[in-house]
Design a protein around this motif. Sequence first.
Motif, short mmCIF file in Angstrom:
data_model
loop_
_atom_site.label_atom_id
_atom_site.label_comp_id
_atom_site.label_asym_id
_atom_site.label_seq_id
_atom_site.Cartn_x
_atom_site.Cartn_y
_atom_site.Cartn_z
N VAL A 1 -68.02 126.51 -28.34
CA VAL A 1 -69.09 127.09 -27.38
C VAL A 1 -70.45 126.38 -28.46
O VAL A 1 -70.37 126.49 -30.22
CB VAL A 1 -68.75 128.77 -28.16
CG1 VAL A 1 -70.56 129.41 -27.98
CG2 VAL A 1 -67.93 129.35 -27.54
N ALA A 2 -71.55 126.19 -27.80
CA ALA A 2 -72.46 125.25 -28.33
C ALA A 2 -73.33 126.94 -29.07
O ALA A 2 -74.39 126.68 -29.95
CB ALA A 2 -73.27 124.23 -27.51
N ASP A 3 -73.72 127.61 -27.88
CA ASP A 3 -74.25 128.43 -28.13
C ASP A 3 -74.20 129.65 -27.11
O ASP A 3 -72.80 129.32 -26.36
CB ASP A 3 -76.22 128.14 -27.33
CG ASP A 3 -77.10 129.19 -27.82
OD1 ASP A 3 -77.18 130.17 -28.62
OD2 ASP A 3 -78.19 128.66 -27.30
N VAL B 1 -71.73 138.92 -21.97
CA VAL B 1 -71.95 137.67 -23.00
C VAL B 1 -71.51 136.29 -22.04
O VAL B 1 -71.07 136.39 -21.43
CB VAL B 1 -70.39 137.41 -24.35
CG1 VAL B 1 -70.28 136.15 -24.88
CG2 VAL B 1 -69.97 138.48 -25.11
N MET B 2 -72.87 135.68 -22.99
CA MET B 2 -73.21 134.46 -22.01
C MET B 2 -72.84 133.23 -23.07
O MET B 2 -73.15 133.24 -24.11
CB MET B 2 -74.92 134.71 -21.87
CG MET B 2 -75.41 133.39 -20.87
SD MET B 2 -74.59 132.74 -18.93
CE MET B 2 -75.70 131.23 -19.06
N LEU B 3 -72.19 132.77 -22.64
CA LEU B 3 -71.92 131.16 -23.35
C LEU B 3 -71.95 130.07 -23.29
O LEU B 3 -71.96 130.17 -21.73
CB LEU B 3 -69.74 131.38 -23.45
CG LEU B 3 -69.12 132.13 -24.29
CD1 LEU B 3 -68.55 132.56 -23.48
CD2 LEU B 3 -69.36 133.12 -25.89
N THR B 4 -72.39 129.22 -23.45
CA THR B 4 -72.84 128.07 -23.20
C THR B 4 -72.00 126.98 -23.94
O THR B 4 -71.74 126.62 -25.41
CB THR B 4 -74.54 128.16 -23.77
OG1 THR B 4 -75.17 128.40 -23.45
CG2 THR B 4 -74.76 126.59 -23.46
N LEU B 5 -70.79 125.95 -23.19
CA LEU B 5 -69.48 125.46 -23.48
C LEU B 5 -70.20 124.10 -23.69
O LEU B 5 -71.77 123.40 -23.44
CB LEU B 5 -68.77 125.47 -22.46
CG LEU B 5 -68.43 126.77 -22.36
CD1 LEU B 5 -66.89 126.53 -21.49
CD2 LEU B 5 -67.70 127.63 -23.75
N ASP C 1 -69.76 132.10 -18.30
CA ASP C 1 -70.36 130.81 -19.05
C ASP C 1 -71.85 130.23 -18.26
O ASP C 1 -72.60 130.91 -17.78
CB ASP C 1 -69.49 129.57 -18.53
CG ASP C 1 -68.82 129.97 -17.21
OD1 ASP C 1 -69.98 130.16 -16.40
OD2 ASP C 1 -68.14 128.68 -16.79
N GLN C 2 -72.39 128.99 -18.67
CA GLN C 2 -74.08 128.92 -18.03
C GLN C 2 -74.09 128.47 -16.98
O GLN C 2 -74.34 128.35 -16.07
CB GLN C 2 -73.85 127.23 -19.19
CG GLN C 2 -72.92 125.83 -18.55
CD GLN C 2 -71.81 125.88 -19.73
OE1 GLN C 2 -71.69 127.00 -20.36
NE2 GLN C 2 -71.34 124.16 -20.34
N THR C 3 -73.24 128.19 -16.16
CA THR C 3 -72.37 127.63 -14.67
C THR C 3 -72.65 128.79 -13.60
O THR C 3 -72.92 129.11 -12.73
CB THR C 3 -71.72 127.26 -13.98
OG1 THR C 3 -70.42 127.49 -14.45
CG2 THR C 3 -71.52 125.90 -14.73
N GLY C 4 -72.85 130.56 -14.65
CA GLY C 4 -72.54 132.06 -14.18
C GLY C 4 -71.31 132.42 -14.17
O GLY C 4 -71.18 133.50 -13.33
#
Length: 564
Positions: A159-161, A185-189, A223-226
């Motif tokens: 997880v980056a952010d 929870v919104m994850l930026t991998l 995730d970051q793509t929704g």
Amino acid sequence: MDNAISPAITTLPVAVNSANAGFGSRLAAMPVRNKFMLGGGLAILAGTVLAITLWSNQGDFRPVFTGLSDKDGGAVISQLTTLNVPYRHEAGGTILVPAAQVYDVRMKLASAGLPKGSTVGYELMDKSSIGQTQFNERLSFQRGLEGELTRTITALADVADARIHLAIPQQNGFFREQQKPSASVMLTLRGGRSLDRAQIAGIVHLVSASVPELSPKAVSVLDQTGALLSNSSNDGLGGSGLDSQQLQYKQQIEANFNKRIYELLEPVVGRENLRATVTADVDFSQVESTAEEFKPNQGQNANASVRSSQTNESINSTPAPATGVPGAATNQPPVPATAPINGQAAPLQAAGGTPNSSSRREAVTNFELDKTVRVTRNATGAVRRLNAAVVINHRSSTDAKGKTSSLPVSQEELDKLTGLVKETMGFNQERGDSLKIISAPFMVDKQSTVDLPLWQQPWVIDMVRAAALPLALVAIALIAVFGMVRPAILAARPLPPAEPEPASQLNAVVDEENDLPLVLGPGGLPALAGPLVNEKLERARLLARENPIAVANIMRGWIAGEVA
């Protein structure tokens, strides 16, 4: 005679002064253009030397922080400028400082509270104002909880952010009207990373366990793509049948059968002469059935269990009036009642055997019935069908002449290999499994290796890039020296006298005797200076020794009366 002597007296001292003049005088006598060239060349040379010195003194730079946000990066750069520390800023939020100052700079920035990070945690509760309302206090607690959860989740390697939104409703005094909290929870991998179901379930339960009365089903993970990573209806732990788990299980089964086929056939046909694929049809349906069966106890030998037995008996009788002759014969005791052991009991009779009596008996016996309860639950993930396809490359053979040819695998050998594959994959004809093995030539792509020239080699390009700046500075310095400074200096130097022709040299030697300055000798007569006469004579003698023919021709001309 006087006319010949007077010019020599005036010109000779000027030539001597010009030859003996200093560099400063010659520099002052230079044209303006040469002066500008000399000054500009010296300025460019000095700047180049200074640039090379600064570039060589920069040393090795190491990253002090990486992955900083724009806000934290600006604060760190401002602090480094205040500390007079040289730095470099690269893409990706990386800040570099000299290698010798990395740890010192980190300690100084840490004492200043940098980097602060883009998220805040419970430190928000440390700054409470006097007039803070209950709403502000609750909002600060919620922000702090979101920040702490964000810090915990971003500590994961993949997880980056992360960004967390908590919806915590305000509780009231009516229990039936209270709402349950929820979370998103919104994850930026990181690039090329993904989370498996266990990691997602861990994040879901981490958030749900941090908020009171928060159900794991009320936590959504994106995730970051929704794309939705969590399943709110089934959090990944309570049951099975999730799409991702089904796909992973199916892929594992197919990979296991593929591995078996490769391990069995590769020693026979060769490592690069085999291609196989297996498709598994897996049944993930859950079936649970419950059945109850009742069987009556039939037959004389059937074992019957009495559950309960109840017997009711009642007797109604009217006493007979006294009759007969009073005396001993009439005062006898009543006869005991008798009843059969088996069969229907005889009606009871009252004492004295009078017919004015009645009796009633009720017997109820309850027996246990056979009951069978069967619960059947089918296992999920059962293989319903297997489809396998195997391709074997043609065999290569070389004849006596060295010619190579490819031949297909014989059908007999293919049948043997088919039997081996059926055994290793658990082939079941009743289940509908299918297997196909064929022999076909493999197409080999010819990869031509292109040798890059030396100037296109990566290490050469890197070396040129590293040496481009210093070489450019050296080239500028050389251009300034040889193109501007050196021509100006050469222009300031006195020009050497031109070498005369042999005839003119001799005439000059002879004529110089008349051009010499006069010196008063004894008796007031003019006389030549001794050292100058000796020097001219030595030059004339040297010319006569080196070129006697030219000297003879000159003397012949003089004798003939010719003037050269």
